[in-house]
Design an enzyme around this catalytic site. Structure first.
Site, PDB file in Angstrom:
ATOM      1  N   HIS A   1     -28.121 -49.245  24.897  1.00 15.90           N
ATOM      2  CA  HIS A   1     -28.189 -48.582  26.195  1.00 15.90           C
ATOM      3  C   HIS A   1     -26.768 -48.359  26.705  1.00 15.90           C
ATOM      4  O   HIS A   1     -25.919 -49.249  26.607  1.00 15.90           O
ATOM      5  CB  HIS A   1     -28.897 -49.467  27.222  1.00 15.90           C
ATOM      6  CG  HIS A   1     -30.382 -49.559  27.045  1.00 15.90           C
ATOM      7  ND1 HIS A   1     -31.096 -48.868  26.084  1.00 15.90           N
ATOM      8  CD2 HIS A   1     -31.317 -50.255  27.765  1.00 15.90           C
ATOM      9  CE1 HIS A   1     -32.391 -49.155  26.209  1.00 15.90           C
ATOM     10  NE2 HIS A   1     -32.548 -49.991  27.195  1.00 15.90           N
TER      11      HIS A   1
ATOM     12  N   CYS B   1     -33.527 -55.043  30.467  1.00 17.45           N
ATOM     13  CA  CYS B   1     -32.381 -54.739  29.594  1.00 17.45           C
ATOM     14  C   CYS B   1     -31.254 -54.016  30.317  1.00 17.45           C
ATOM     15  O   CYS B   1     -30.090 -54.392  30.214  1.00 17.45           O
ATOM     16  CB  CYS B   1     -32.836 -53.912  28.391  1.00 17.45           C
ATOM     17  SG  CYS B   1     -33.937 -52.543  28.821  1.00 17.45           S
TER      18      CYS B   1
END
Lengths: 332, 332
Positions: free
Chosen positions: A240, A127
């Site tokens: 994130h 990710c």
């Protein structure tokens, strides 16, 4: 319209998001199989208004499957080769095959052609790597990146649905002045920071940090790029964030970088300091794009840039990227 | 024992911590004056078991005061010169005088001798600068730092007591699925990240980021050190964290760095990956030291190091450092 029989392996946070993205993007799904561990088998999950019963993953589960989307964890280590033997193409969100030279590692906006070289397994990058590479690839193409220093601010959903529950429960425990219970993370995550994601390696970096180093080089197909990373878990549910510093061979101004990024599909620039506009985790939830802001020329070197990059780690950082790879496959 | 008449100007989060630190460190306080804006005047505050009434700060408030500790904000801009004229030495936690060449900017473990050059005003550095400089100064002395790339993870208490309330209230609102109210921060801080501390400047950096650049050069008395910073507000109550990357002239290994830092007063090294030990905000609350961990040789350059530095922003980042400066003053 031609349809494809799909298996989704794993029904946690990423598995659920894979179903959402397949539905939203109208992927031509024929038969759908939902596979998971014995623990989840028998549960019902809805997809496009129809109910499906989760089955336990077995070596023989992949008969007739065209594309098997593995949500993550170690399932692919056990079952990917069975899926390939049964004739399926595996798209694996786990980390096991990412650095295998026989396995393409793909961010569709960056290296779509790599899909042609697959031998049955295609890896979805980590990710934190996906969003960094998506933002940096167009800059690399224009100015050649020599070195990357990245610090991450990673949401708990990257550690699964139970990690979200833990953040919520611990936050309530803190607000009530109660003692905090730990199950998923080794330390309290509520109102705290853990400079620790995945396991520690011999070089004192974490596996998460080294994923960013090694996967970035492979996706950009450039072993000369130097990268160092610090990966930090933060008390955010989804999204994130990354503070990225780059040094380039050719000078790139803030203005250039904004123009290049604005022209890049899959990137949204939010960078308007005078109106207090910059990307934030709470604004990217459910979005498929990578958001870039705080673009500043680095005054500490001649040719450098700072960027702040935010994306939904369950979407572009996992499910969306995997489905985009599946879309490349069926275009072929 | 000789005592010193002290004025504490400001009675918010830092003002209260100044009183705590003066008491804990047994600073020889003679008369004590608590000064604040009209809004707080009349309130009672306890110090060493005795109650004091807060007075409104006025130009004439500093008669007989030996040392005036300004907690921050703009009070020093208005009153510091009155305090100096009345014969007091001002130790200012605000940012107004920090880069004034006539004003020493001091981290007592780093440049204590600068105290000798004061002309009535001594500046306390910015919280995020103090902990970075405290950790890097011993490394700079040994290996000469050429460049610093720093990303911060800054607690809300740096924005005052009301910011703590806002984080707590917004967190509860989120947990209850209610809409979130914003007063202190321009965006929701609960379960979110803001790459935005202090105002934006013309070069697109924030004032907080440029404080780290300019104050570090002044404290280390070295304009050749190149620094670039990204400052981020995180949903943590107290304890600033920093991911710091340095490039040095001379090679410094992880082992060297650990040894040097372990020998440095005011620094505590917590760096034991195999036992999952590293500094975290929740562990530094109320501590006066700067905590360093995740020390790793940077594999992207020949001579570089990554460090993770955490400290209580209200203590070493503000009150403790200010009282340590006062201790230097009375040693003279």
């Amino acid at each position: 319209m031609e349809t494809y029989n799909i298996a989704v392996v794993g029904t946690g946070a990423v598995g659920q998001e894979l179903l959402n993205v397949l539905a939203e993007r109208n992927f031509p799904v024929g038969d759908l199989k939902l596979l998971a561990t014995e623990r989840s088998a028998g549960k019902e999950v809805e997809f496009k208004g129809k109910k499906y019963v989760i089955e336990e993953t077995k070596p023989e589960s992949f008969k007739g499957v065209d594309i098997a989307l593995f949500a993550g964890g170690s399932a692919s280590v056990e079952f990917a080769h069975h899926a390939v033997a049964a004739g399926a193409v595996v798209i694996d969100n786990g980390s096991a095959f990412r650095l295998d030279p026989k396995v393409p590692l793909i961010v569709p906006e960056v290296n779509p052609d790599a899909v042609k070289n697959h031998q049955g397994i295609i890896a979805n990058p980590n990710c934190s790597t996906i969003q960094m590479v998506a933002a940096l690839a167009p800059i690399h193409k224009n100015a050649t990146i020599k070195r990357i220093v990245v610090s991450t601010y990673q949401a708990v959903s990257g550690a699964g649905a139970e990690a979200i529950d833990e953040l919520m429960e611990q936050s309530q425990q803190c607000l009530n002045n109660n003692s905090v219970e730990k199950n998923v993370f080794p330390k309290q995550i509520a109102f705290n920071m853990l400079p620790h994601i995945d396991i520690f390696l011999e070089n004192n970096y974490t596996k998460e940090e080294m994923k960013m180093v090694n996967e970035t080089k492979k996706i950009l197909n450039d072993q000369s790029i130097q990268i160092t990373a610090t990966a930090v878990r933060v008390p955010v549910v989804t999204g994130h964030s990354e503070a990225i510093n780059i040094e380039t061979v050719n000078k790139i101004t803030r203005k250039d970088a904004i123009e290049i990024l604005q022209q890049t599909p899959g990137i949204i620039v939010i960078d308007d300091p005078s109106n207090i506009q910059y990307p934030m985790p709470i604004d990217v939830k459910g979005k498929d794009e990578v958001f870039v802001g705080r673009i500043r020329e680095d005054e500490s070197i001649e040719k450098g840039l700072n960027l702040w990059v935010v994306a939904d780690n369950l979407r572009k950082g996992a499910a969306t990227n995997a489905v985009q790879i599946a879309e490349l496959l069926i275009q072929k």
